[in-house]
Design an enzyme around this catalytic site. Structure first.
Site, mmCIF file in Angstrom:
data_model
loop_
_atom_site.group_PDB
_atom_site.id
_atom_site.type_symbol
_atom_site.label_atom_id
_atom_site.label_comp_id
_atom_site.label_asym_id
_atom_site.label_seq_id
_atom_site.Cartn_x
_atom_site.Cartn_y
_atom_site.Cartn_z
ATOM 1 N N ASP A 44 0.843 -1.206 0.000
ATOM 2 C CA ASP A 44 0.000 0.000 0.000
ATOM 3 C C ASP A 44 0.881 1.260 0.000
ATOM 4 O OD1 ASP A 44 0.876 -0.078 2.626
ATOM 5 O OD2 ASP A 44 -1.139 0.155 3.506
ATOM 6 N N SER A 45 2.215 1.061 -0.008
ATOM 7 C CA SER A 45 3.134 2.170 -0.294
ATOM 8 C C SER A 45 2.799 2.761 -1.666
ATOM 9 C CB SER A 45 4.588 1.687 -0.261
ATOM 10 O OG SER A 45 4.740 0.485 -0.985
ATOM 11 N N ASP A 83 -1.403 -6.245 -0.460
ATOM 12 C CA ASP A 83 -1.389 -5.596 0.858
ATOM 13 C C ASP A 83 -2.791 -5.108 1.194
ATOM 14 O OD1 ASP A 83 0.036 -4.830 3.060
ATOM 15 O OD2 ASP A 83 1.050 -3.130 2.108
ATOM 16 N N LYS A 113 -0.972 -9.546 2.809
ATOM 17 C CA LYS A 113 -0.208 -9.061 3.968
ATOM 18 C C LYS A 113 -1.093 -8.114 4.756
ATOM 19 C CE LYS A 113 3.103 -5.748 3.748
ATOM 20 N NZ LYS A 113 2.521 -4.765 4.697
ATOM 21 N N GLU A 115 -1.075 -5.586 8.616
ATOM 22 C CA GLU A 115 -0.258 -5.014 9.691
ATOM 23 C C GLU A 115 -0.858 -5.346 11.056
ATOM 24 O OE1 GLU A 115 0.247 -0.798 8.979
ATOM 25 O OE2 GLU A 115 1.089 -1.136 6.982
ATOM 26 N N GLU A 182 9.544 -4.141 10.304
ATOM 27 C CA GLU A 182 9.900 -2.839 9.726
ATOM 28 C C GLU A 182 10.461 -1.907 10.797
ATOM 29 O OE1 GLU A 182 7.044 -1.040 7.070
ATOM 30 O OE2 GLU A 182 8.143 0.857 7.041
HETATM 31 O O1 KIV Z 1 3.515 -1.120 1.597
HETATM 32 C C1 KIV Z 1 4.669 -1.556 1.552
HETATM 33 O O2 KIV Z 1 5.416 -1.335 0.583
HETATM 34 C C2 KIV Z 1 5.144 -2.342 2.675
HETATM 35 C C3 KIV Z 1 6.590 -2.709 2.702
HETATM 36 C C4 KIV Z 1 7.406 -1.541 3.045
HETATM 37 C C5 KIV Z 1 6.853 -3.856 3.592
HETATM 38 O O3 KIV Z 1 4.395 -2.646 3.533
#
Ligand code: KIV
Length: 276
Positions: A44-45, A83, A113, A115, A182
């Site tokens: 989600d970056s 994500d 993924k 959090e 992280e």
């Molecule tokens: O969103 C993302 O790119 C991430 C990574 C930095 C692990 O969660």
């Protein structure tokens, strides 16, 4: 045949380092996949490095699915991880399962993924029970940036370090196949890595993790707004792109582009008739 979570787990046990990169589009995913990187995260970056949001919080599930589909189309070998964006796995187990399944069924990802540690362990267990591989993510969890009072190193105090250890163990017990650490002190990440039987994937967590993940735009130097301490720019794409754009701009202005090489010809007789 795509990499499986079993193969990823085996890499830890063989002491083979695991590489992971983010990707958000077809063309980049194709390059990463071709190199043989086994894990691609559609992080989600995306919100910050592609969509220009200030944090990952505004990213929607529709945006994530759109980009996950493109990455899946560009890959044959890597395990693609979608994500879960902010608040798509917090409200209820039912809503979590519905949202999770969209990444697998609609977008074609092989894993998701999310959090959090102990607080989301029960959700992780339920997702895994549905047959969906889950990667955990603890330490600096960017979706909680306000609660964490900024993007700061996590796990420095004795209590915070002990809590991270418990979070990591809870994710393993819930059935996660790997966990991202992280921005945690390197010795703590190494200790967590030693205690877990599932792989740890570090970002800003030192050399002692089983693998490393980076945001592709960071290692390519294509995102200039913010350069994290934990990254290494293998190239400065912003400079290269800027130079190419300036050259194009100048050549269009002074008539040097396009040349005959970039143009097509046509039958002279047809042209002559049209001119009459
Ligand atoms: O969103 C993302 O790119 C991430 C990574 C930095 C692990 O969660």
């Amino acid at each position: 045949m795509r990499i499986t979570i079993r193969q990823i787990r085996e890499m830890k046990h063989k002491g083979e380092k695991i590489t992971m990169l983010t990707s958000y589009d077809y063309a980049t995913a194709k390059i990463i996949d071709g190199v043989g990187i086994p894990l691609i995260l559609v992080g989600d970056s995306l919100g910050m490095v592609v969509l220009g949001y200030e944090s990952t919080i505004p990213v929607t599930i529709e945006e994530m699915l759109h980009h996950t589909k493109a990455v899946v189309r560009g890959t044959k070998n890597a395990l693609v991880i979608g994500d879960m964006p902010f608040m798509t796995y917090h409200i209820s187990v039912e809503e979590t399962l519905r949202n999770t399944s969209r990444f697998i069924q609609e977008a074609g990802a092989q894993a998701i993924k999310l959090e959090g540690g102990i607080t989301i362990a029960e959700k992780v267990r339920r997702i895994v029970q549905c047959g969906i591989p889950v990667m955990g993510h603890i330490g600096l969890t960017p979706q909680s940036v306000h609660q964490l009072s900024g993007y700061r190193v996590q796990g420095r105090s004795p209590d915070a370090a002990a809590k991270l250890l418990r979070d990591a163990q809870a994710l393993e017990d819930a059935g996660a196949f790997a966990v991202v650490l992280e921005t945690v002190p390197a010795p703590l990440a190494a200790l967590i890595t030693h205690k877990l039987s599932i792989p740890t994937i570090g970002i800003g967590a030192g050399i002692g993790c089983d693998g490393q993940v980076q945001v592709i735009n960071d290692i390519l130097g294509s995102f200039a707004d913010f350069i994290p301490k934990h990254t290494k720019q293998y190239v400065k794409l912003t400079d290269i792109i800027r130079k190419a754009v300036i050259d194009y701009f100048n050549e269009v202005k002074n008539g040097a582009f396009p040349t005959e090489k970039q143009s097509s010809t046509m039958d002279e007789d047809i042209l002559a008739k049209l001119k009459k």
